[in-house]
Design an enzyme around this catalytic site. Structure first.
Site, PDB file in Angstrom:
ATOM      1  N   HIS A  73     -14.781  -6.519 -47.324  1.00 21.24           N
ATOM      2  CA  HIS A  73     -14.798  -5.088 -47.665  1.00 21.24           C
ATOM      3  C   HIS A  73     -13.417  -4.595 -48.080  1.00 21.24           C
ATOM      4  CE1 HIS A  73     -18.940  -4.829 -46.423  1.00 21.24           C
ATOM      5  NE2 HIS A  73     -18.621  -5.433 -45.274  1.00 21.24           N
ATOM      6  N   GLU A 103      -3.953  -6.995 -31.010  1.00 16.89           N
ATOM      7  CA  GLU A 103      -2.817  -7.176 -30.113  1.00 16.89           C
ATOM      8  C   GLU A 103      -1.883  -8.273 -30.647  1.00 16.89           C
ATOM      9  OE1 GLU A 103      -1.448  -5.580 -27.915  1.00 16.89           O
ATOM     10  OE2 GLU A 103      -0.256  -6.970 -26.764  1.00 16.89           O
ATOM     11  N   CYS A 150      15.871   6.594 -23.550  1.00 18.31           N
ATOM     12  CA  CYS A 150      17.148   6.807 -22.861  1.00 18.31           C
ATOM     13  C   CYS A 150      17.062   6.447 -21.375  1.00 18.31           C
ATOM     14  CB  CYS A 150      17.547   8.265 -22.947  1.00 18.31           C
ATOM     15  SG  CYS A 150      17.519   8.918 -24.610  1.00 18.31           S
ATOM     16  N   LYS A 209      11.103   0.754 -24.522  1.00 16.77           N
ATOM     17  CA  LYS A 209      10.109   0.272 -23.563  1.00 16.77           C
ATOM     18  C   LYS A 209       9.243   1.412 -23.026  1.00 16.77           C
ATOM     19  CE  LYS A 209       8.027  -2.711 -21.002  1.00 16.77           C
ATOM     20  NZ  LYS A 209       7.080  -3.605 -21.682  1.00 16.77           N
ATOM     21  N   ASN A 249      17.749  12.718 -20.702  1.00 14.51           N
ATOM     22  CA  ASN A 249      16.618  12.016 -21.331  1.00 14.51           C
ATOM     23  C   ASN A 249      15.597  13.080 -21.695  1.00 14.51           C
ATOM     24  OD1 ASN A 249      17.847   9.717 -20.499  1.00 14.51           O
ATOM     25  ND2 ASN A 249      16.261   9.122 -19.019  1.00 14.51           N
ATOM     26  N   GLY A 250      14.917  12.921 -22.827  1.00 12.73           N
ATOM     27  CA  GLY A 250      13.884  13.890 -23.195  1.00 12.73           C
ATOM     28  C   GLY A 250      14.275  14.645 -24.452  1.00 12.73           C
ATOM     29  N   LYS A 301       2.036  -7.673 -31.636  1.00  6.47           N
ATOM     30  CA  LYS A 301       3.138  -8.474 -31.069  1.00  6.47           C
ATOM     31  C   LYS A 301       3.999  -9.045 -32.188  1.00  6.47           C
ATOM     32  CE  LYS A 301       3.209  -7.465 -27.770  1.00  6.47           C
ATOM     33  NZ  LYS A 301       2.241  -6.682 -27.027  1.00  6.47           N
ATOM     34  N   GLU A 304       6.047  -6.366 -33.966  1.00  8.41           N
ATOM     35  CA  GLU A 304       6.997  -5.750 -33.056  1.00  8.41           C
ATOM     36  C   GLU A 304       8.276  -6.580 -32.891  1.00  8.41           C
ATOM     37  OE1 GLU A 304       5.056  -5.305 -29.291  1.00  8.41           O
ATOM     38  OE2 GLU A 304       6.161  -3.498 -28.813  1.00  8.41           O
ATOM     39  N   ARG A 306      14.773  -0.532 -21.681  1.00  8.26           N
ATOM     40  CA  ARG A 306      14.042   0.650 -22.132  1.00  8.26           C
ATOM     41  C   ARG A 306      14.269   0.907 -23.614  1.00  8.26           C
ATOM     42  NH1 ARG A 306      13.022   4.193 -17.478  1.00  8.26           N
ATOM     43  NH2 ARG A 306      13.108   6.020 -18.790  1.00  8.26           N
ATOM     44  N   TRP A 321      18.719   6.674 -26.905  1.00  6.11           N
ATOM     45  CA  TRP A 321      17.807   6.233 -27.960  1.00  6.11           C
ATOM     46  C   TRP A 321      17.658   7.444 -28.865  1.00  6.11           C
ATOM     47  CZ3 TRP A 321      12.677   7.154 -29.710  1.00  6.11           C
ATOM     48  CH2 TRP A 321      12.088   6.097 -30.417  1.00  6.11           C
TER      49      TRP A 321
HETATM   50  O1  M6R Z   1       3.823   2.110 -20.893  1.00 10.84           O
HETATM   51  P1  M6R Z   1       2.603   2.168 -21.769  1.00 10.84           P
HETATM   52  O2  M6R Z   1       1.649   1.081 -21.518  1.00 10.84           O
HETATM   53  O3  M6R Z   1       1.933   3.530 -21.723  1.00 10.84           O
HETATM   54  O4  M6R Z   1       3.156   1.994 -23.254  1.00 10.84           O
HETATM   55  C1  M6R Z   1       2.319   2.135 -24.362  1.00 10.84           C
HETATM   56  C2  M6R Z   1       2.964   1.540 -25.598  1.00 10.84           C
HETATM   57  O5  M6R Z   1       4.150   2.205 -25.900  1.00 10.84           O
HETATM   58  C3  M6R Z   1       3.257   0.040 -25.422  1.00 10.84           C
HETATM   59  O6  M6R Z   1       2.110  -0.676 -25.075  1.00 10.84           O
HETATM   60  C4  M6R Z   1       3.833  -0.551 -26.728  1.00 10.84           C
HETATM   61  O7  M6R Z   1       2.863  -0.549 -27.725  1.00 10.84           O
HETATM   62  C5  M6R Z   1       4.368  -1.954 -26.456  1.00 10.84           C
HETATM   63  N1  M6R Z   1       5.715  -2.045 -26.908  1.00 10.84           N
HETATM   64  C6  M6R Z   1       3.580  -3.019 -27.118  1.00 10.84           C
HETATM   65  O8  M6R Z   1       4.100  -4.286 -26.880  1.00 10.84           O
END
Ligand code: M6R
Length: 608
Positions: free
Chosen positions: A504, A481, A2, A603, A97-98, A485, A488, A27, A72
């Site tokens: 394995h 990673e 949010c 975000k 927010n929260g 990506k 995601e 965000r 959100w």
């Molecule tokens: O702000 P942060 O680096 O603590 O966030 C951690 C994860 O939420 C963040 O890296 C998330 O996995 C990304 N969307 C990956 O691209």
């Protein structure tokens, strides 16, 4: 997650609120809303979907003060009735927010008092609680302070009252909030980028703070209700840094910003002839002298950066290192080590799980804390004794790119400083590492040159539902990673394995429909990796191999070679990350997904 924006001015604040919300879109959100005070009445507009829809619905809305929100969903589905701000008895409006953990108990109590609930959110209890105190004659500030003492959980809130057209209230505990100071106008927001169009002077609220915001002044009260002064900062963010420019998406822009982001992050060391602990803070030398291990805590992409660092720290600095997912560590019964250096890694510095993991680590008697973070004023930085700021600039795309590679650069510096302190770095090797670091931004730039090749390759992924990523050693976290990506932003199911693990289990998945993406640096494990790739080919799997120069891997039937430059030694994971970012970006373009705002994701993950 949010976002909140609030504004009080001598002009119509609706455009300011909307522009602020647009700047917070990155965000992640599913609905949006705003409220203004107009002729003693609250005028509210809400909508599901994008802020642009809210803007269309708000064309006739005007007011000199108001609050706005992107939601959100956590409690209650994304819908107009659940969108904020929430209103109590046409008098009090709240954006939040929260998460309020005791909202069910409060809801039952307030319902018994005759309050009608019109949403499924936890937030609505805050509006009614404030109203219950305000209607007894308390000021808006006092009513808010009283309500906050009854809440369990995390919040950043903005509050306005229909009969109080000269005042906004905001407060924070567990979620970030800052005040923007203008000329006879004031603002608040979840992050600075939302306010850059109106001011650069920002005052960051601290845990438990409540603030009164007027046209020509603001006052901040701490959790005990005492008037306090919080320092004002001039934000270094520029409008351009949060604007798209000529790029199609923020993710593409941020991938291309990596050479500069790396250069900025490494600036202090690259212009010097030796490495000193002072880059981590004044107490770093004493702290580093007292540690016997490193414990890294982080989430998502930042966790992957920690996994790479473990290889560096153990091999180069000779210091034992554990890396833990913050959301697991915070609840795990573990054994504290007072001589561990607890390193938290976070782009935002506001990730709730990482903050809690750090608190948990401290509560277990581990006082040596260091944060590697991209946001100087963030909670995580303030909670840590030492820090190294990555200087990636604002990262807007939900998929983390430049934040990751700059985190790696920062972690490599930590490795070198610890290695030096522990007598494991000769003068010559220090100079060699510094030389390679100075060259890193231009090496990153040359890797970006393979973008057209990858854009073409991505067409072959458009109809895929699964993908397997392989790496070994230092590059296994890079495979992780790459897979993160891809899933995601393109919603393709992707898994990453250390290539030696194939037989394995995961080899059973491999057939002609399974693309297998291999990270193939020209390092000590290359020949082992080649054998693993043979195992894939023997099962008909289609290989996409990102190989350094001189690996003697060639394109052939079922083997697609993507040629990388010469092996970059310890810094190779940074360079091998870039083509995987590009691959996921171009595959997402093929699939037509919302690249910068992938579904279901946010975000800044400021709730648990
Ligand atoms: O702000 P942060 O680096 O603590 O966030 C951690 C994860 O939420 C963040 O890296 C998330 O996995 C990304 N969307 C990956 O691209």
């Amino acid at each position: 997650m949010c976002g909140i924006v609030g504004a009080i001015a001598h002009r119509n604040v609706v455009p300011i609120l909307l522009q602020g919300l647009q700047r917070l879109e990155y965000r992640g959100y599913d609905s949006a809303g705003l409220v203004v005070v107009n002729n003693g009445q609250l005028e509210r507009v809400r909508s599901t979907g994008r802020v642009a829809e809210l803007a269309t619905k708000s064309v006739n809305t005007q007011g000199f003060l108001g609050i706005a929100h992107t939601r959100w969903a956590t409690h209650g589905v994304p819908s107009e009735r659940n969108a904020h701000p929430h209103i109590s008895r046409e008098t009090i409006a709240v954006a939040h927010n929260g998460i309020i953990e005791n909202y069910e108990e409060l809801r039952a109590r307030l319902s018994a008092q005759g309050y009608q609930f019109t949403s499924d959110t936890d937030t609505e209890v805050i509006a009614h609680l404030i109203h219950s105190h305000y209607s007894k004659g308390n000021s808006l500030l006092a009513a808010t302070q009283m309500a906050l003492t009854e809440l369990v959980g995390a919040y950043a809130i903005g509050v306005t009252a229909a009969d109080n057209p000269n005042l906004l209230i905001c407060a924070r505990k567990g979620s970030p909030l800052l005040i923007g100071v203008g000329e006879n106008e004031h603002f608040f927001a979840s992050d600075a980028s939302a306010l850059l169009q109106v001011t650069k002077k920002m005052v960051y609220l601290e845990e438990g703070d409540v603030a009164e915001v007027n046209l020509d002044s603001y006052s901040v009260f701490n959790a005990k209700g005492e008037l306090v002064v919080r320092p004002a900062h001039i934000s270094e963010l520029t409008n351009e840094s949060v604007e798209l420019g000529d790029y199609k998406h923020y993710m593409q822009k941020e991938i291309h910003e990596q050479p500069q982001a790396l250069a900025d992050t490494l600036e202090a060391v690259c212009n010097s002839h030796s490495l000193v602990p002072g880059i981590f803070g004044a107490e770093a030398a004493a702290t580093f002298a007292d540690i016997n291990s490193v414990l890294i805590l982080a989430c998502g992409t930042s966790f992957h950066a920690g996994l790479v660092a473990r290889y560096w720290l153990e091999e180069i600095a000779g210091i034992p290192c554990n890396v833990e997912i913050a959301s697991e560590y915070r609840y795990r019964v573990s054994v504290g080590n007072p001589k561990a250096l607890v390193v938290t890694i976070s782009q935002s510095g506001e990730t709730a799980d990482t903050q809690s993991a750090l608190n948990h680590a401290k509560s277990m008697g581990q006082p040596h804390t260091l944060s590697i973070c991209n946001v100087p004023e963030s909670a995580l930085v303030r909670m840590s004794k030492l820090r190294l700021l990555t200087r990636a600039g604002p990262e807007i795309g939900v998929a983390s790119t430049k934040a990751f590679t700059t985190q790696l650069a920062a972690l490599f510096l930590l490795t070198l400083v610890l290695a030096k302190q522990r007598g494991r770095l000769t003068k010559e090797s220090e100079q060699k590492h510094l030389h390679e670091l100075r060259h890193l931004p231009s090496a990153a730039k040359s890797v970006l040159g393979i973008e057209p090749v990858i854009a073409k390759l991505a067409e072959r992924f458009a109809d895929k539902h699964h993908a397997l990523f392989l790496g070994r050693g230092l590059h296994y976290p890079i495979a992780l990673e790459g897979a993160l990506k891809l899933k995601e932003i393109s919603y393709i199911h992707a898994e990453a394995y250390p290539a030696g693990e194939l037989k394995h289990g995961p080899l059973a998945l491999v057939d002609k429909d399974m693309p297998v993406i291999a990270v193939a640096p020209n390092d000590i494990l290359l020949e082992k990796l080649k054998s693993n790739l043979q195992e894939v080919r023997a099962r008909g799997g289609e290989l996409y191999v990102f190989a350094d120069a001189n690996t003697r891997i060639h394109s052939s039937e079922g083997v697609n070679l993507i040629q990388m430059p010469e092996h970059a030694g310890y810094l190779s994971p940074i360079l091998h990350t870039i083509p995987l970012q590009l691959l996921s970006y171009y595959v997402a373009l093929q699939k037509g997904t919302d690249v910068d705002k992938p579904r279901n994701l946010a975000k800044s993950v400021t709730v648990e």
